[in-house]
Design a protein around this motif. Structure first.
Motif, PDB file in Angstrom:
ATOM      1  N   TYR A  60       0.826  -1.208   0.000  1.00 37.79           N
ATOM      2  CA  TYR A  60       0.000   0.000   0.000  1.00 37.79           C
ATOM      3  C   TYR A  60       0.859   1.255   0.000  1.00 37.79           C
ATOM      4  O   TYR A  60       1.974   1.264   0.516  1.00 37.79           O
ATOM      5  N   GLY A  61       0.268   2.342  -0.508  1.00 33.70           N
ATOM      6  CA  GLY A  61       0.733   3.678  -0.196  1.00 33.70           C
ATOM      7  C   GLY A  61       0.179   4.066   1.172  1.00 33.70           C
ATOM      8  O   GLY A  61      -0.716   3.407   1.710  1.00 33.70           O
ATOM      9  N   ARG A  62       0.695   5.147   1.739  1.00 33.62           N
ATOM     10  CA  ARG A  62       0.331   5.525   3.099  1.00 33.62           C
ATOM     11  C   ARG A  62      -1.161   5.764   3.293  1.00 33.62           C
ATOM     12  O   ARG A  62      -1.773   5.242   4.232  1.00 33.62           O
ATOM     13  N   TRP A  65      -3.219   2.600   3.085  1.00 36.55           N
ATOM     14  CA  TRP A  65      -2.932   1.770   4.257  1.00 36.55           C
ATOM     15  C   TRP A  65      -3.659   2.299   5.482  1.00 36.55           C
ATOM     16  O   TRP A  65      -4.262   1.527   6.232  1.00 36.55           O
ATOM     17  N   VAL A  92       4.454   1.955   1.902  1.00 46.82           N
ATOM     18  CA  VAL A  92       5.505   2.878   1.484  1.00 46.82           C
ATOM     19  C   VAL A  92       5.198   4.236   2.096  1.00 46.82           C
ATOM     20  O   VAL A  92       4.152   4.831   1.804  1.00 46.82           O
ATOM     21  N   SER A  93       6.068   4.701   2.977  1.00 44.79           N
ATOM     22  CA  SER A  93       5.814   5.976   3.647  1.00 44.79           C
ATOM     23  C   SER A  93       7.063   6.497   4.338  1.00 44.79           C
ATOM     24  O   SER A  93       7.791   5.742   4.973  1.00 44.79           O
ATOM     25  N   ALA A 111      10.185   5.703   1.426  1.00 44.59           N
ATOM     26  CA  ALA A 111       9.916   6.041   0.027  1.00 44.59           C
ATOM     27  C   ALA A 111      11.172   5.979  -0.826  1.00 44.59           C
ATOM     28  O   ALA A 111      11.142   5.494  -1.963  1.00 44.59           O
ATOM     29  N   ALA A 114      11.873   2.448  -1.836  1.00 46.25           N
ATOM     30  CA  ALA A 114      10.700   1.676  -2.260  1.00 46.25           C
ATOM     31  C   ALA A 114      10.954   0.847  -3.516  1.00 46.25           C
ATOM     32  O   ALA A 114      10.656  -0.352  -3.540  1.00 46.25           O
ATOM     33  N   SER A 134      -4.069   3.112  -3.601  1.00 44.64           N
ATOM     34  CA  SER A 134      -2.672   3.568  -3.666  1.00 44.64           C
ATOM     35  C   SER A 134      -2.294   4.111  -5.047  1.00 44.64           C
ATOM     36  O   SER A 134      -1.316   3.681  -5.651  1.00 44.64           O
ATOM     37  N   THR A 136      -0.850   6.788  -6.346  1.00 47.22           N
ATOM     38  CA  THR A 136       0.493   7.328  -6.599  1.00 47.22           C
ATOM     39  C   THR A 136       1.502   6.195  -6.718  1.00 47.22           C
ATOM     40  O   THR A 136       2.333   6.169  -7.632  1.00 47.22           O
ATOM     41  N   LEU A 137       1.418   5.240  -5.811  1.00 43.50           N
ATOM     42  CA  LEU A 137       2.314   4.083  -5.850  1.00 43.50           C
ATOM     43  C   LEU A 137       2.094   3.266  -7.116  1.00 43.50           C
ATOM     44  O   LEU A 137       3.052   2.879  -7.797  1.00 43.50           O
ATOM     45  N   THR A 140       3.589   4.773 -10.222  1.00 41.42           N
ATOM     46  CA  THR A 140       5.035   4.562 -10.262  1.00 41.42           C
ATOM     47  C   THR A 140       5.370   3.141 -10.678  1.00 41.42           C
ATOM     48  O   THR A 140       6.265   2.915 -11.506  1.00 41.42           O
TER      49      THR A 140
END
Length: 198
Positions: A60-62, A65, A92-93, A111, A114, A134, A136-137, A140
């Motif tokens: 997960y992104g923050r 999550w 990821v944070s 990050a 990551a 998530s 943004t993650l 990427t």
């Protein structure tokens, strides 16, 4: 492990705030709860359950999550919730600290580390490393060629703007359709894999 992305998505590619009206109002988003009219337990719910059943870990992104960590531990005793709670989880944070990781079996990935850590997870033995929400993650991961499978629950609605998981970098990425099934309210569950490059 394979990296599998699972998203509820509108026809115009928005993945923002599917759950409730106040879940995510970033950018003035006002359509929280937009998935509800199209959700059915058999097709849409079944696809979500299958994804989690096949997962060996969650990524997960923050923000996603934090939303999940606030919801799932309180549902303990339900077999699906117990599975969500027991799976290893990675977030990821740089904002969260290890003391904030109250959802059991969560590991924080800084990050800046990551991509290296996610590449190492992907290269390890195991089943699916599932990413939900998530955006943004996910953007990427797609841009870096690290997504092995996209499982999209496409809802028949246009939201007019919001968060997207797709890179806007001009890159051409070809996918192979693996399966497609349509629910009674018009939601379509489609699974794509990255096509082999010629």
């Amino acid at each position: 492990m394979r990296i599998v992305v699972s998203e509820f998505i509108s026809l115009d590619g928005v993945v923002q705030a599917p759950g409730g009206p106040d879940e995510d109002r970033d950018g003035g988003f006002a359509h929280g709860g937009w998935t509800h009219p199209f959700f059915d337990p058999e097709i849409v719910g079944g696809a979500f359950a299958d994804t989690v059943t096949q997962a060996d870990a969650l990524l997960y992104g923050r923000r996603t999550w934090q939303t999940m960590a606030a919801a799932w531990p309180g549902r303990a005793g339900d077999p699906f919730a117990d599975r969500m709670n027991s799976l290893p989880k990675y977030v990821v944070s740089d904002t969260l600290k290890d003391a904030d990781l109250t959802w059991e079996n969560t590991t924080r990935i800084a990050a800046g580390e990551a991509l290296g850590r996610i590449r190492a997870l992907r290269a390890s033995e195991g089943g699916d490393l599932v990413v939900m929400g998530s955006p943004t993650l996910v953007r990427t991961l797609i841009a870096e060629g690290l997504v092995d499978e996209l499982r999209l629950v496409v809802m028949p609605v246009l939201l007019g703007g919001g968060k997207s998981v797709f890179p806007a970098d001009g890159g051409l990425r070809t996918l192979e359709l693996i399966s497609s099934v349509t629910g009674p309210a018009g939601a379509q569950v489609v699974t794509y894999r990255a096509a082999a490059r010629s």
